[in-house]
Each structure stands twice: as structure tokens, then as C-alpha cells.
Design a protein around this motif. Structure first.
Motif, PDB file in Angstrom:
ATOM      1  N   HIS A   1      -1.619   3.793  -7.331  1.00  0.00           N
ATOM      2  CA  HIS A   1      -0.236   3.295  -7.272  1.00  0.00           C
ATOM      3  C   HIS A   1       0.136   2.593  -8.582  1.00  0.00           C
ATOM      4  N   LEU A   2      -0.825   1.848  -9.113  1.00  0.00           N
ATOM      5  CA  LEU A   2      -0.559   1.153 -10.379  1.00  0.00           C
ATOM      6  C   LEU A   2      -0.316   2.160 -11.501  1.00  0.00           C
ATOM      7  N   ARG A   3      -1.103   3.238 -11.481  1.00  0.00           N
ATOM      8  CA  ARG A   3      -0.899   4.287 -12.496  1.00  0.00           C
ATOM      9  C   ARG A   3       0.471   4.940 -12.329  1.00  0.00           C
ATOM     10  N   ALA A   4       0.904   5.107 -11.094  1.00  0.00           N
ATOM     11  CA  ALA A   4       2.224   5.713 -10.850  1.00  0.00           C
ATOM     12  C   ALA A   4       3.335   4.798 -11.387  1.00  0.00           C
ATOM     13  N   LEU A   5       3.186   3.482 -11.171  1.00  0.00           N
ATOM     14  CA  LEU A   5       4.194   2.547 -11.707  1.00  0.00           C
ATOM     15  C   LEU A   5       4.229   2.604 -13.228  1.00  0.00           C
ATOM     16  N   GLU A   6       3.039   2.651 -13.833  1.00  0.00           N
ATOM     17  CA  GLU A   6       2.984   2.760 -15.297  1.00  0.00           C
ATOM     18  C   GLU A   6       3.662   4.041 -15.771  1.00  0.00           C
TER      19      GLU A   6
ATOM     20  N   ARG B   1       0.824  -1.214   0.000  1.00  0.00           N
ATOM     21  CA  ARG B   1       0.000   0.000   0.000  1.00  0.00           C
ATOM     22  C   ARG B   1       0.859   1.264   0.000  1.00  0.00           C
ATOM     23  N   ASP B   2       2.173   1.047   0.159  1.00  0.00           N
ATOM     24  CA  ASP B   2       3.092   2.180   0.201  1.00  0.00           C
ATOM     25  C   ASP B   2       3.740   2.366  -1.173  1.00  0.00           C
ATOM     26  N   LEU B   3       3.491   3.521  -1.789  1.00  0.00           N
ATOM     27  CA  LEU B   3       3.948   3.715  -3.167  1.00  0.00           C
ATOM     28  C   LEU B   3       5.460   3.614  -3.296  1.00  0.00           C
ATOM     29  N   GLU B   4       6.199   4.190  -2.345  1.00  0.00           N
ATOM     30  CA  GLU B   4       7.659   4.154  -2.490  1.00  0.00           C
ATOM     31  C   GLU B   4       8.202   2.732  -2.365  1.00  0.00           C
ATOM     32  N   THR B   5       7.557   1.917  -1.510  1.00  0.00           N
ATOM     33  CA  THR B   5       7.926   0.489  -1.430  1.00  0.00           C
ATOM     34  C   THR B   5       7.699  -0.189  -2.772  1.00  0.00           C
TER      35      THR B   5
ATOM     36  N   ALA C   1      10.309   1.018  -5.373  1.00  0.00           N
ATOM     37  CA  ALA C   1      11.642   0.428  -5.169  1.00  0.00           C
ATOM     38  C   ALA C   1      11.621  -1.038  -5.603  1.00  0.00           C
ATOM     39  N   PHE C   2      10.525  -1.720  -5.283  1.00  0.00           N
ATOM     40  CA  PHE C   2      10.390  -3.134  -5.687  1.00  0.00           C
ATOM     41  C   PHE C   2      10.394  -3.275  -7.208  1.00  0.00           C
ATOM     42  N   ALA C   3       9.683  -2.357  -7.868  1.00  0.00           N
ATOM     43  CA  ALA C   3       9.484  -2.481  -9.327  1.00  0.00           C
ATOM     44  C   ALA C   3      10.763  -2.225 -10.114  1.00  0.00           C
ATOM     45  N   ARG C   4      11.701  -1.511  -9.510  1.00  0.00           N
ATOM     46  CA  ARG C   4      12.968  -1.263 -10.210  1.00  0.00           C
ATOM     47  C   ARG C   4      13.668  -2.595 -10.470  1.00  0.00           C
ATOM     48  N   GLY C   5      14.053  -2.840 -11.664  1.00  0.00           N
ATOM     49  CA  GLY C   5      14.703  -4.116 -11.981  1.00  0.00           C
ATOM     50  C   GLY C   5      13.721  -5.208 -12.376  1.00  0.00           C
ATOM     51  N   CYS C   6      12.413  -4.923 -12.302  1.00  0.00           N
ATOM     52  CA  CYS C   6      11.423  -5.880 -12.815  1.00  0.00           C
ATOM     53  C   CYS C   6      11.059  -5.503 -14.246  1.00  0.00           C
ATOM     54  N   ASP C   7      10.849  -6.517 -15.083  1.00  0.00           N
ATOM     55  CA  ASP C   7      10.410  -6.246 -16.453  1.00  0.00           C
ATOM     56  C   ASP C   7       8.906  -6.109 -16.544  1.00  0.00           C
ATOM     57  N   VAL C   8       8.201  -6.653 -15.560  1.00  0.00           N
ATOM     58  CA  VAL C   8       6.744  -6.547 -15.524  1.00  0.00           C
ATOM     59  C   VAL C   8       6.307  -6.783 -14.073  1.00  0.00           C
ATOM     60  N   ILE C   9       5.187  -6.150 -13.713  1.00  0.00           N
ATOM     61  CA  ILE C   9       4.609  -6.350 -12.375  1.00  0.00           C
ATOM     62  C   ILE C   9       3.259  -7.058 -12.535  1.00  0.00           C
ATOM     63  N   THR C  10       3.057  -8.098 -11.719  1.00  0.00           N
ATOM     64  CA  THR C  10       1.742  -8.745 -11.686  1.00  0.00           C
ATOM     65  C   THR C  10       1.386  -9.039 -10.223  1.00  0.00           C
ATOM     66  N   PHE C  11       0.244  -9.703  -9.998  1.00  0.00           N
ATOM     67  CA  PHE C  11      -0.351  -9.695  -8.663  1.00  0.00           C
ATOM     68  C   PHE C  11      -0.874 -11.056  -8.211  1.00  0.00           C
ATOM     69  N   ASP C  12      -0.772 -11.251  -6.932  1.00  0.00           N
ATOM     70  CA  ASP C  12      -1.356 -12.390  -6.226  1.00  0.00           C
ATOM     71  C   ASP C  12      -2.766 -12.037  -5.725  1.00  0.00           C
TER      72      ASP C  12
ATOM     73  N   PRO D   1       5.704  -1.958 -17.016  1.00  0.00           N
ATOM     74  CA  PRO D   1       4.446  -2.597 -17.422  1.00  0.00           C
ATOM     75  C   PRO D   1       3.757  -3.250 -16.223  1.00  0.00           C
ATOM     76  N   VAL D   2       2.483  -2.960 -16.057  1.00  0.00           N
ATOM     77  CA  VAL D   2       1.664  -3.504 -14.974  1.00  0.00           C
ATOM     78  C   VAL D   2       0.586  -4.350 -15.636  1.00  0.00           C
ATOM     79  N   ARG D   3       0.577  -5.666 -15.320  1.00  0.00           N
ATOM     80  CA  ARG D   3      -0.333  -6.570 -16.018  1.00  0.00           C
ATOM     81  C   ARG D   3      -1.008  -7.512 -15.037  1.00  0.00           C
ATOM     82  N   PRO D   4      -2.342  -7.509 -14.933  1.00  0.00           N
ATOM     83  CA  PRO D   4      -3.238  -6.630 -15.671  1.00  0.00           C
ATOM     84  C   PRO D   4      -3.050  -5.173 -15.242  1.00  0.00           C
TER      85      PRO D   4
END
Lengths: 379, 379
Positions: free
Chosen positions: A79-84, A53-57, A60-71, A89-92
């Protein structure tokens, strides 16, 4: 090698099983987990412990990821819009995921694209619930908070205006729905990739106990072929229209008069697709990974005439290991999937899959194993 | 829950795939790896980086493990005995494992229990090799260092006494064997648990290229049923007589005159069993884990009439990802298993499995995918 890194937000069993499916694909898997003890965090190499729920977390996590997905579907849309906006890439993506996060948005969108749903509308207060009931067949009526519900939580069956107060206490908009006269529940599972390739798993029957998925039979027995095709096409159309990338589960009511109505949507691997781990050429987890990476999808067809999944719930006895040993000895073909979770009464701690030619036998084997593990069957 | 911890020594692909198979079993997996980049270390949560040749490293690693097992056979026998003396179950144990570590010990033991092997004896020097040749059909003769060889390393085909010097240079005892006139190579894979339960996988055909396993066909085509049964029984007997716990691969020569002779033994999941991941009810990896934990074993029977495994070797092009994408698109039923290893020419970096009803088709699909990934097939 330039094999990509998939960032998975959420450390539950869906993440655990997605990691398992990603190992043969050769991809790197990175996990954002609430605690180091979470189901997936026990088995993944690259784990970040933090609050989604913390955007900065998240950033930082998303750096070095080629795509983000969810459990799970709980990451805030902004937050998803900020990552985009950061170029990840945020999928979905957030525009799709909002339909699985907000039942009001979902119902409005399905109405707009002509997908059949139970009669429904947002209601303002208990008096409005009574009005909604009066517009149709009367009470009982289903009330749902538009956000935050799962596995029967955030859902009420309301028999009178007096019953209708509780759902409004959370201060979240409330959706009223007719109580559908269904003969059974079905699920249509599809997977869609960013460039629009999609595959449909056979429609399954899903049996709930106390609002929680208990048994899944693949394919749904005695399902009219035209209705099955209609359900698959509906799920594929929803995936396309809503821009879903990854796995989409469409939970359906099969009505007494032979229609299918959409109950819920989930945009992630789903309990109604767990059978595919042992019953399909390509599991929902492998296809979810392939989809979020825009890799060609795998064959979703069944490998056996019948596959049955039964959830393993915790019983009164916290140590499941000796029961587990017994189940393996009784049925050498049994496929057990444990989540590494502490046993608590009623908690989903695993599932079993069985497959074969004879549905009665396949059902009996799965039910026996799940019941024995829970402790409700002792022989 | 009291689910046990399996300690795996060695971070290669066998450990990676054993971890993958252990996830649904709910067990905890702990890895001792040479580097954090090793194939298994990329995907396992609990990794200790250290040298398995150092007893104190092994001892510290073993603390908190319920059992120790292996990705390779290189841990010194005396270290295994020390762990056992500390009270840690080591499976397979040192008394069994020595037969996979030392080819001289293995041949002597198989002779003693009456298992047919190629004609062989320990030779002292090149002149003794010439004597060994003269005792039988003459040159060529196979020479092997009794310890340290794998995948064709530590093995020489010697055509004359002048050729025979090199194998003696390492100062390790040298075993001479007749060059068997075989029609093909087979492998009999079995898994045995501490209390003596054992399962036999169907005997497979294993095709080598340059001394490295290239293609495995399960079951071995056109294999006489009596000879297949003889090979399975031989593998089960070796496992029992040698006290093997876990997976045992018995590599066999099928001779022109219709016998099977033991070539090599491996006491761990083996390349000739990789087909079982997608082709058998229970994979060799899952059954290895079940065996070392003394859990009841799973059904080893095939799920399809034919399953083919072809190893993916590195080619000249270090980036395999676009080829991988192409292979997935061409064959949605293809099962790719990548090891996360850097591509180097000739290095095993993965394998593919295919299965189906028609052997020619199944073989063609697997060969095409492996060739395309290596870069030897470009269309």
C-alpha cells in the motif's frame, strides 16, 4: 499561507502527541483513525475514520496531504508503494519501514552493515530451535514472530524444545535469538530528514516491566561516554543506511561485557523518547514532524540534568481524575500526559515526566505519580 | 474516564494555544468559533460554528460542557448570567469579566480597592476633556471608549480640545486618563482558581510598537525586587478582589518616579504571557485550563534565566513558509508558534520564543527571527 498538510495514519497516543507538537509549527494535520474515539481522533480537527488496510481508503485519505507518516508500523508495504506511485511522499518510506515491520529483514540488514546484534537466525520448527540453542549457550532462547509483535506480544522465552511449538502456530516465520545477558536496556533515539540532516538525543536507560516500557531515564545514568557515543553513532548509521526519515528508536541491550547490541527498531516517535516533551529543547514529536516535512531539525539537547518518564498504566479503578488532581497538588512541577483512553488494568493510558538536578528526587516524583494514578500507591 | 469538557468561546490563537495545552491534560475541548477557518478551529476536534452574541447558540454550545471559558472578552454580560442561571460554570464569571469589558467599571473598582491607576474620569464631551486636562498637567490626554477597544483600537492620544471629538462619535462612554510619564511598560500575570489558589509569574517587560505588543522580556530586566514584589502582590490582590478565575494579565506603567500604575486588565491568557510556553515550568495556557477546572495550579517559575517573546506580524509577502524554514535552520533552539492565519500586513500571525543565559543573545535571536519572518530583515 502555504503551510503543508501532514497526513497521519493511526489514531493512537503517538498521533495525539504529534498533533500537539504540530500546532505551534502552524502545519495542518489530517488523521486516519480506526474510530472517532481513538486517542488522537479526540483532539484533531480533520479526522477521516477508516481502515488503513484498505488501499482505496488510504488513497482517498492521502489526497490533499503533502506527506504521509505513521503512528504505527502496520500499514502493508504494498500500500505504501502504491501511495508513492501516486506521487505522495511516504515518510518513512516502505524500503525503510520494512525493517521495523519484519524482524527477519531487520536482522539480515543489520548483519550486512555490521551492526552488532544478538546471535540469531530464522528457525523452521521446534527441532531447529533446539539446534539453534545447541549452536550457542543452549536454552533459554528468545523466539519472535518476524511480523506483528509489540510490547512483549509475539515474543516468547523458550526453555526447552517442548516450549517451542506455540510461536510456529501463527504460520509466520519465526526468528530465534540468544537470550542476551544484559545489565540494562538503553535506547538511542535519532531523527533524520530526507536531505540527510540528523540529530541524536542523549542515550537513555529504559526499564521494562513484563515486557512493557515502564521507566525511562535521560540521560542513561553512569553510562560510559565512549559507549554512549558508540550507541548514538550506531543509531545515526542505521538511520542513514536504512534510509529512515523521521524518528528512529534503536532499543539496545547493554551487555555485562560492555557492548551494546540492537534489540529492536521503531520508525516513529517512541515511548523511550517521551521524556523529550518536557526534557529536551525540541521534542521527538516536533522533530518527527520537522523531518517528514524536510524542515531543519530542532536542537535535541536536554534542558535539565535529569528527566524521568514513567508510564501510567490502568489499575482497577476506572476513574483516574481524583488521583490526577491529587498528583497535581502534591507536585506542581509534575508534567502529566494523558491519552484520553478508557482505563483498563495494565493498559498504557498516559505518562508522567519529571525533571531536575537530583536523580533520586526526579525518579521518586515520577514513580509516585504514576503509581498513585494507577492506584498501587495510596498515600 | 470522567475527564471534563472545557467549552472555549472564540476561535482565535489564544483558544488554539489553550487547546494545545489541554491535550496533555487529557481534558476534552469544545470550541465555539465564528468560522471553520479560525485559528483554533483548524486544530480542535469538536468545533461548533456559531455567533457568540446569540444566546441560544451559546446555550446549545454550553450543553455538555463542564465549564465555559473565553478566548476574548466580548460575550455580553447578560448572556454569561443566563448560562450561569442554566447551571453552567462560567470562568471567569460575569461579575469579574465586566472589569475587563468596561474600562469605566474597572477604574472605579480599582479606585475602590486602592490600586494605583493613572488619573482618570469619565468625560462627557470635548469641553469636559479640556476641563480634565486643566485639572492636571494639561494636554495631551488619553481618551478611551469604555468598551470595545483592544490593541490600540478605541484609544486616542488627544493634544487639544479640537482633537477630542472623534472618541465621542461611537456613542459609548469615554474615559479620560492622564498620559503617564512612564519609563517602560510591565505586565504582572497571575492565575487564580475558584477555591482561591493563585500563582504569580515573574513580572515581565512589555515593549509596544504602534500600540501593539511587540517584545516581552521575562523577567523584566533590572527591575527593583521590591517593585516586582509590589506588582505581583497587586495582581494577586486584583484577582482576589475582583473574583477572577483563570489567567489575569495586569498591564502596568513603570513611572519615572518609581511607581507602578495599572494600565489595562485582561482576563484570559495574554500576549505578555506567551513566553511561558517555552520559558516557564507551566505555561499560562496550561494554568488557565487548570484554574477554570479548579485543578491544582502548576509551578509558574522560569526554566531559564531569560526568555524573550517577539510577535510575528505579517509583512508584504503572503507566503511565510520559506522564511520559516530559514529561521529554523539558522537557530535550532528557536521556538516558533504559528497561528495558521492568513498573512496580512501588520496582522499578528505568530510569535517566537527564545531563552538562554545571555539576554542580548536571546533578544537578538528572537528579533531576528520575527523580523525575518515579517520580511523586514533579509539576511
Amino acid at each position: 499561507m502555504t503551510f503543508p498538510v501532514v497526513g497521519m495514519v493511526g489514531g493512537g497516543q503517538l498521533a495525539r502527541m504529534t498533533h500537539e507538537a504540530g500546532i505551534p509549527l502552524g502545519i495542518r494535520f489530517k488523521l486516519l483513525s480506526d474510530t472517532p474515539q481513538d486517542s488522537a481522533a479526540q483532539v484533531v480537527g480533520d479526522v477521516v475514520v477508516g481502515d488503513y488496510r484498505d488501499l482505496e481508503t488510504l488513497r482517498a485519505f492521502a489526497r490533499g496531504c503533502d506527506v504521509i507518516t505513521f503512528d504505527h508500523e502496520h500499514v502493508p508495504t504494498e500500500h505504501l508503494r502504491a501511495l508513492e506511485a501516486d506521487g505522495i511522499p511516504v515518510r518513512p518510506g516502505p524500503d525503510a519501514l520494512v525493517h521495523a515491520q519484519d524482524k527477519g529483514v531487520m536482522r539480515a540488514r543489520l548483519d550486512a552493515i555490521g551492526v552488532p546484534c544478538p546471535r540469531h537466525r530464522i528457525v523452521a520448527d521446534p527441532a531447529d530451535v533446539a539446534a539453534f540453542a545447541a549452536e550457542g549457550e543452549g536454552f533459554p532462547v528468545i523466539l519472535k514472530t518476524v511480523r506483528g509483535g509489540y510490547d512483549g506480544k509475539g515474543v516468547w522465552v523458550v526453555h526447552s524444545v517442548e516450549d517451542a511449538a506455540e510461536p510456529f502456530q501463527a504460520g509466520v516465520p519465526v526468528l530465534a535469538e540468544e537470550k542476551v545477558d544484559f545489565v540494562r536496556e538503553l535506547a538511542a533515539n535519532v531523527v533524520r530528514s530526507p536531505h540527510g540532516q540528523a540529530v541524536a538525543y542523549p542515550v537513555v536507560e529504559s526499564r521494562q516491566v513484563d515486557g512493557v516500557c515502564d521507566t525511562v531515564i535521560a540521560p542513561a545514568p553512569d553510562l560510559d561516554a565512549a559507549l554512549a557515543l558508540q550507541a548514538e553513532e550506531m543509531a545515526l548509521r542505521i538511520a542513514k543506511e536504512l534510509g529512515v526519515v523521521g524518528h528512529l528508536a534503536v532499543e539496545l541491550f547493554q551487555t555485562r561485557d560492555g557492548r551494546v547490541l540492537v534489540n529492536e527498531l521503531a520508525m516513529r516517535p517512541h515511548n523511550s523518547g517521551h521524556w523529550s516533551q518536557d526534557g529536551a529543547v525540541t521534542s521527538q514529536f516536533a522533530n518527527h514532524v520537522r523531518a517528514v516535512l524536510d524542515l531543519p531539525l530542532g536542537d535535541p539537547r536536554p534542558r535539565a540534568p535529569w528527566t524521568v518518564m514513567v508510564n501510567v498504566l490502568g489499575g482497577d479503578f476506572p476513574d483516574m481524575y481524583s488521583a490526577y488532581l491529587h498528583c497535581m497538588a502534591r507536585d506542581p512541577q509534575l508534567k502529566i500526559h494523558m491519552y484520553g483512553k478508557d482505563v483498563k488494568p495494565g493498559r498504557k493510558v498516559g505518562h508522567v515526566n519529571t525533571y531536575g538536578d537530583d536523580l533520586d528526587d526526579v525518579l521518586e516524583r515520577a514513580r509516585h505519580a504514576a503509581g498513585y494514578l494507577r492506584g498501587t500507591i495510596t498515600e
